[in-house]
Enzyme design. Structure first.
Site, mmCIF file in Angstrom:
data_model
loop_
_atom_site.group_PDB
_atom_site.id
_atom_site.type_symbol
_atom_site.label_atom_id
_atom_site.label_comp_id
_atom_site.label_asym_id
_atom_site.label_seq_id
_atom_site.Cartn_x
_atom_site.Cartn_y
_atom_site.Cartn_z
ATOM 1 N N ASN A 272 -6.219 -2.389 28.279
ATOM 2 C CA ASN A 272 -7.118 -1.555 27.488
ATOM 3 C C ASN A 272 -6.486 -0.241 27.047
ATOM 4 O OD1 ASN A 272 -7.643 -1.596 30.503
ATOM 5 N ND2 ASN A 272 -8.479 0.420 30.003
ATOM 6 N N GLN B 227 -10.329 -6.961 25.923
ATOM 7 C CA GLN B 227 -9.639 -6.375 24.778
ATOM 8 C C GLN B 227 -8.997 -7.430 23.882
ATOM 9 O OE1 GLN B 227 -9.798 -3.297 23.845
ATOM 10 N NE2 GLN B 227 -10.682 -2.375 25.685
ATOM 11 N N HIS C 49 -19.542 -5.286 23.275
ATOM 12 C CA HIS C 49 -19.356 -4.085 22.457
ATOM 13 C C HIS C 49 -17.908 -3.822 22.071
ATOM 14 C CE1 HIS C 49 -17.869 -1.011 25.465
ATOM 15 N NE2 HIS C 49 -18.337 -1.915 26.296
ATOM 16 N N THR D 219 -34.274 -12.637 33.256
ATOM 17 C CA THR D 219 -34.567 -13.075 31.895
ATOM 18 C C THR D 219 -33.471 -12.619 30.931
ATOM 19 O OG1 THR D 219 -36.945 -12.978 32.312
ATOM 20 C CG2 THR D 219 -36.241 -12.928 30.007
ATOM 21 N N CYS E 134 -13.990 4.674 30.741
ATOM 22 C CA CYS E 134 -14.756 3.866 31.690
ATOM 23 C C CYS E 134 -15.233 4.685 32.875
ATOM 24 C CB CYS E 134 -13.908 2.699 32.200
ATOM 25 S SG CYS E 134 -12.364 3.249 32.950
#
Length: 393
Positions: free
Chosen positions: A156, A184, A206, A243, A331
């Site tokens: 990353n 990545q 994302h 769910t 992160c």
């Protein structure tokens, strides 16, 4: 002066793609629970199933091998456990081996005790030291259970790509389990999961232009699986209860469809931008260090250091110029510290590194704008170095 912001931090998160946005809005209008058998539930289930197909296509596998999670961190924690099942029988994992340059969510070791996590060295070029891994596997205590090895497909911070097939062959020869962080790599490298010879692969929505809060585990069948991290209602075939989030999953699936469709086009265009960027940076600052420039890297990533200029100082300077870049990995809730990746490669962690990561929307004009800011910052650096030398002859 250009007052608009310039975003060059795609490895931290890619902006939400229009197709993902549209898919999410459509899914938000569905009232049903994907587990319900009535028409409304079946409509929600169809959204999840369609996304599962797109993600499977992106990484070269079948939809049955895709398990949705809240993200790659949860996916990693699910797989990294000493407790597995082989069919209905218990299967013990004795030791986890992780490369020294893994993402922090993998370095954390999941559900293994710290004493049962061993670090695999990397070479100065950032590649896994395969000989060191072989020596670790040679002395692995078979009585404790199987070895598990976790190696990322692409880093990353540096974008350095590992030879996953070679490592997987070594792991399989030792009877071990192989986990690959492809967060990545997805959408930037062609991935054929079924041909890689690994057991598990993790993804994050994302990073490819989907929404935050969605991820996936790719598994090589369901005969050998970890005990669930989240037990409960048995969703995702019992491997991840709770769910499903149809809106996030729909956005993830749409982003995966775009990533698969555009991979070759993006690779050609963005690699040209990245290579041109690096050539211009070196022309302006010949002492600039581009980490990993002698091995295969992601086509969108430049991780560099400028001597005598701390990365966090440079990051702030670029931000003040309206340019978003990263000093390492995004992160740790905004915390900037020494790069464990550079440390593992034996590089200078006091100066650190700055990451520029490009994406599908990056333009030539934006690269030029970055270079203007880079040149300005470099001139300040050189002036400071000259002043320091004059004061300390």
């Amino acid at each position: 002066m250009n007052n608009s912001r310039l975003y060059l931090d795609y490895n931290a998160t890619a902006p939400l793609l229009p197709a993902a946005h549209e898919a999410m809005l459509a899914a938000l209008d569905l009232p049903g629970n994907p587990s319900s058998v009535h028409a409304e539930g079946r409509a929600a289930r169809a959204v999840v199933s369609r996304a599962r197909q797109h993600i499977a296509t992106l990484v070269g596998t079948t939809p049955n091998n895709v398990i949705f999670t809240s993200g790659a961190t949860e996916a990693a924690a699910t797989i990294m456990t000493p407790h597995f099942k082989m069919g209905r029988a218990d299967l013990a994992i004795g030791q986890l081996y992780v490369s020294a340059v893994e993402h922090p969510c993998v370095l954390a070791g999941g559900r293994f005790d710290a004493a049962r996590v061993s670090v695999i060295n990397v070479l100065a070029n950032g590649l896994v030291d395969v000989d060191h891994l072989a020596s670790l596997l040679d002395v692995h205590d078979r009585a404790s259970g199987l070895p598990m090895v976790a190696v990322q497909m692409a880093n990353n911070e540096t974008g350095i790509c590992q030879d996953i097939q070679k490592i997987a062959e070594l792991v399989k020869a030792s009877g071990g389990i192989m986990l690959v962080d492809a967060v990545q790599a997805a959408g930037r490298l062609p991935i054929d999961f079924d041909a890689l010879g690994v057991d598990f692969l993790i993804l994050s929505s994302h990073k490819i232009g989907g929404p935050k809060g969605a991820g996936a585990i790719i598994c090589a069948g369901e005969i050998m699986m970890p005990n669930p991290l989240i037990p409960g209602g048995g969703q995702e075939k019992g491997h991840r209860s709770g769910t499903e989030n149809p809106a996030a999953i729909a956005g993830f699936g749409a982003a995966a469809e775009c990533a698969a469709r555009d991979l070759t086009t993006n690779a050609t265009r963005i690699s040209r931008l990245r290579d041109g960027l690096e050539a211009e940076m070196l022309a302006r600052a010949p002492d600039c260090i581009i980490h990993g420039d002698n091995v295969e890297r992601l086509f969108n990533t430049t991780f560099f250091s400028l001597p005598d200029l701390k990365a966090e100082t440079a990051q702030i300077a670029f931000d003040l110029e309206g340019i978003a870049v990263s000093a390492g990995s995004a992160c740790s809730s905004g915390k900037v510290g020494p790069s464990h990746v550079l440390a593992a490669m034996g590089r200078d962690t006091q100066v650190g590194g700055l990451r520029v990561s490009l994406g599908a929307a990056t333009t030539d004009d934006e690269i030029d704008r970055f270079l203007v800011a880079f040149d300005k910052l470099n001139q300040k650096r050189l002036t400071a170095m000259r002043n320091s030398a004059a004061q300390n002859p």
